[in-house]
Design an enzyme around this catalytic site. Structure first.
Site, PDB file in Angstrom:
ATOM      1  N   SER A  31       0.592  47.479  44.203  1.00  0.00           N
ATOM      2  CA  SER A  31       0.163  46.398  45.147  1.00  0.00           C
ATOM      3  C   SER A  31      -1.302  45.892  45.131  1.00  0.00           C
ATOM      4  CB  SER A  31       0.524  46.683  46.617  1.00  0.00           C
ATOM      5  OG  SER A  31      -0.057  47.893  47.229  1.00  0.00           O
ATOM      6  N   ASN A 118       0.078  55.586  55.272  1.00  0.00           N
ATOM      7  CA  ASN A 118       0.892  55.208  56.288  1.00  0.00           C
ATOM      8  C   ASN A 118       0.303  54.648  57.379  1.00  0.00           C
ATOM      9  OD1 ASN A 118       3.137  55.822  54.155  1.00  0.00           O
ATOM     10  ND2 ASN A 118       3.957  57.471  55.627  1.00  0.00           N
ATOM     11  N   HIS A 164      16.185   9.067  69.992  1.00  0.00           N
ATOM     12  CA  HIS A 164      16.799   8.713  68.720  1.00  0.00           C
ATOM     13  C   HIS A 164      16.332   7.921  67.806  1.00  0.00           C
ATOM     14  CE1 HIS A 164      19.926  10.429  71.664  1.00  0.00           C
ATOM     15  NE2 HIS A 164      19.152   9.852  72.546  1.00  0.00           N
ATOM     16  N   SER A 291       0.423   5.957  43.104  1.00  0.00           N
ATOM     17  CA  SER A 291       1.389   6.205  42.272  1.00  0.00           C
ATOM     18  C   SER A 291       0.930   5.897  40.821  1.00  0.00           C
ATOM     19  CB  SER A 291       2.566   5.062  42.664  1.00  0.00           C
ATOM     20  OG  SER A 291       3.443   4.973  41.565  1.00  0.00           O
ATOM     21  N   LYS A 297       0.763   1.216  45.643  1.00  0.00           N
ATOM     22  CA  LYS A 297       0.976   2.351  46.444  1.00  0.00           C
ATOM     23  C   LYS A 297      -0.059   3.317  47.009  1.00  0.00           C
ATOM     24  CE  LYS A 297       5.132   4.120  46.584  1.00  0.00           C
ATOM     25  NZ  LYS A 297       6.065   4.439  47.511  1.00  0.00           N
ATOM     26  N   ASN A 299       0.181   6.911  48.818  1.00  0.00           N
ATOM     27  CA  ASN A 299       1.253   7.489  49.479  1.00  0.00           C
ATOM     28  C   ASN A 299       0.568   8.899  50.553  1.00  0.00           C
ATOM     29  OD1 ASN A 299       3.282   6.468  48.228  1.00  0.00           O
ATOM     30  ND2 ASN A 299       2.722   7.618  46.402  1.00  0.00           N
ATOM     31  N   GLU A 304       2.649  14.605  54.083  1.00  0.00           N
ATOM     32  CA  GLU A 304       4.172  15.235  53.388  1.00  0.00           C
ATOM     33  C   GLU A 304       4.231  16.577  53.097  1.00  0.00           C
ATOM     34  OE1 GLU A 304       5.857  11.852  51.122  1.00  0.00           O
ATOM     35  OE2 GLU A 304       4.064  11.720  50.763  1.00  0.00           O
ATOM     36  N   TYR A 331       8.081  55.136  58.028  1.00  0.00           N
ATOM     37  CA  TYR A 331       7.636  54.407  56.938  1.00  0.00           C
ATOM     38  C   TYR A 331       8.549  54.456  55.834  1.00  0.00           C
ATOM     39  CZ  TYR A 331       4.804  52.446  53.305  1.00  0.00           C
ATOM     40  OH  TYR A 331       4.315  51.443  52.194  1.00  0.00           O
ATOM     41  N   GLN A 336       5.517  47.681  51.993  1.00  0.00           N
ATOM     42  CA  GLN A 336       4.558  46.838  51.194  1.00  0.00           C
ATOM     43  C   GLN A 336       4.959  45.506  50.955  1.00  0.00           C
ATOM     44  OE1 GLN A 336       2.737  49.628  47.831  1.00  0.00           O
ATOM     45  NE2 GLN A 336       3.847  48.249  46.638  1.00  0.00           N
TER      46      GLN A 336
HETATM   47  N1  ARG Z   1       0.581  50.204  49.514  1.00  0.00           N
HETATM   48  C1  ARG Z   1       1.383  50.832  50.588  1.00  0.00           C
HETATM   49  C2  ARG Z   1       1.804  49.826  51.635  1.00  0.00           C
HETATM   50  O1  ARG Z   1       1.518  48.545  51.372  1.00  0.00           O
HETATM   51  C3  ARG Z   1       0.362  51.847  51.273  1.00  0.00           C
HETATM   52  C4  ARG Z   1       1.258  52.839  51.851  1.00  0.00           C
HETATM   53  C5  ARG Z   1       2.005  53.670  50.939  1.00  0.00           C
HETATM   54  N2  ARG Z   1       2.547  54.952  51.556  1.00  0.00           N
HETATM   55  C6  ARG Z   1       3.514  55.475  50.882  1.00  0.00           C
HETATM   56  N3  ARG Z   1       4.050  56.641  51.612  1.00  0.00           N
HETATM   57  N4  ARG Z   1       3.615  55.297  49.796  1.00  0.00           N
HETATM   58  O2  ARG Z   1       2.573  50.086  52.445  1.00  0.00           O
END
Ligand code: ARG
Length: 483
Positions: A31, A118, A164, A291, A297, A299, A304, A331, A336
């Site tokens: 991540s 966690n 309406h 456009s 035009k 727009n 939008e 957890y 993630q």
């Molecule tokens: N990157 C993880 C998340 O966003 C961090 C926590 C990971 N914990 C674990 N037990 N793998 O949640």
């Protein structure tokens, strides 16, 4: 494990693992390329944790000093763009911890005492979101001010009010804009409320069950500003819940969705009002595009897109709430997946609010300080449109009620009058008195005052109504409230 081994996440766990992760699994589970955005919150949280560990005698003062010095160095590396984020180290937490250990050795390895990723990540997301909410609330204030400023200039401008999307009754354009001020003020209230529940500390929950070390969680909460209005520390009271629930993120995204829905409704109206068939308002050219084929035009791209991006934010709400469903305590790695929708919700909402503040209210001219380039209003077109749909028919019914007719009979009488006006292709106010008297003998020439748009507007002089006196009172209330 040696310091160098921390460079490889697959080797960061323990000797238990007999084979390395494939590149695909590494990429799938990592991540860092989105959660590195949490780096500041991660460092802030770690420093508060370390300071408490030292105060409790769990780590030594020298270790704390090394951790502080290492984190200062990491902060400048990240700010300078020289910090090397490694996919192998999975996420922001492991990246920062590995670099800390590289810089300060064993002290870095002691930082994670009594902590798990966690409770660490749950804390980081809360800290990050809190700081974003603190940017969003003032933006909602600025948007309300911009709307109130336009309203102030248009109290006496009459437009057709619709139900309406059929012309219903005349309203002041300012009154119409102030309806949005109400919506955005509730959006701001909701953000304040979400902030309260976001601003609670999971750290100290450790992996799920709490920790064997004598942590002082309230001290950490105070250090991180996780306190209520009275300064009392706000700590998640159940470790399983603290590490696992993301309801604060879901609530935030729900509040953001509602706010985007309000912006989307306003956008829809701007788009209608800017069309040739209405011609009620203009927005500055820089919020529109031409456009590629039709040279005439202009727009309304920004409204939008805002309407379109509302779907995206509502989609994030669906994503997050579905993410939570079916997760057993405590957890799970599913969590993630909370980050990208949350980040994108914040970015979309902030950008949309900023652009609307400027599109509605304009920008201050550097020479004069006066705001320029906001919404411009075509009062004549609005008033002409209000004259078209027998917008004062209810006023005629109310007039007859005041003469003693029961409302249902008055309603029926006016329907006949409207039919006559349609036949003669004129407005109610253009029917001769003798014709009107044919529908009810009690009608007198004072009827023309109540059949006029302005008379109709002035007559709705109760709290929350569209009479200019009421609208001015609301503007004063908003001005006082918004400071
Ligand atoms: N990157 C993880 C998340 O966003 C961090 C926590 C990971 N914990 C674990 N037990 N793998 O949640």
């Amino acid at each position: 494990m040696s310091t160098n081994q921390l460079d490889k996440k697959s080797e960061a766990w323990s000797a238990l693992f007999s084979e390395p992760m494939s590149e695909l699994v590494k990429r799938y589970t990592a991540s860092v390329f989105f959660d590195k955005r949490l780096w500041q919150a991660d460092i802030t949280g770690s420093l508060a944790h370390a300071e408490m560990l030292a105060a409790q005698g769990i780590i030594g003062a020298a270790d704390l000093a090394s951790i502080q010095q290492g984190m200062a160095q990491i902060t400048s590396e990240i700010e300078a763009g020289s910090f090397e984020w490694k996919l192998d180290l999975e996420d922001v937490h492991l990246n920062i911890e590995a670099r800390l250990t590289q810089l300060v050795g064993d002290a870095g390895k002691r930082l994670h005492t009594g902590r798990s990723r966690n409770d660490q990540v749950a804390t980081d997301v809360r800290l990050w979101l809190r700081s974003e909410i603190d940017l969003i609330i003032p933006l909602l204030g600025e948007l309300q001010v911009a709307l109130v400023e336009v309203a102030e200039k248009n109290v006496e401008v009459i437009m057709p009010g619709f139900t309406h999307l059929q012309v219903a009754q005349p309203v002041s354009f300012a009154h119409h804009l102030l309806a949005y001020v109400e919506m955005f003020s509730r959006d701001a209230e909701r953000m304040v409320d979400v902030r309260r529940r976001t601003n609670r500390l999971p750290l100290g929950s450790a992996a799920l069950a709490g920790t064997t070390y004598p942590l002082d969680r309230e001290r950490v909460a105070r250090k991180l500003g996780m306190v209520d209005e009275r300064g009392e520390p706000q700590v998640c009271q159940n470790s399983l819940d603290g590490v696992s629930d993301r309801d604060f993120a879901i609530e935030f995204t729900a509040a953001a969705s509602l706010c985007m829905v309000h912006i989307s409704r306003f956008s829809e109206e701007l788009i209608l009002w800017m069309s040739q068939n209405f011609g009620f308002v203009k927005i500055a050219d820089r919020f529109t595009t031409g456009s590629s084929i039709m040279p005439q035009k202009k727009n309304p791209d920004v409204p939008e897109l805002a309407r379109g991006k509302t779907g995206r934010v509502v989609g994030h709400l669906m994503g997050l709430i579905t993410l939570m469903k079916g997760q057993p305590l405590a957890y799970n790695k599913d969590n993630q997946e909370d980050k990208e929708p949350l980040f994108d919700t914040v970015d979309t909402l902030k950008d949309t609010l900023r652009i609307f503040v400027e599109m509605v209210g304009g920008q201050p001219n550097p020479a004069t300080g006066a705001k320029e380039g906001g919404i411009t209003v075509n009062a004549v077109a609005m008033e002409e449109a209000a004259k078209k749909g027998y917008a004062t028919a209810t006023d005629l019914a109310d007039y007859l009620v005041k003469k003693g007719l029961p409302f249902r009979d008055a309603h029926e009488t006016v329907a006949h009058a409207v039919k006559a006006a349609v036949t003669h292709n004129c407005d109610l106010s253009e029917l001769p008195l003798s014709v009107l008297q044919g529908f009810n003998a009690s009608i007198d020439k004072d009827v023309y005052e109540c059949l006029s748009l302005r008379g109709s507007l002035n007559a709705r002089n109760t709290l929350g109504g569209t009479a200019p006196a009421q609208v001015r009172a609301q503007i004063a209330r908003h001005r006082a409230r918004l400071g």
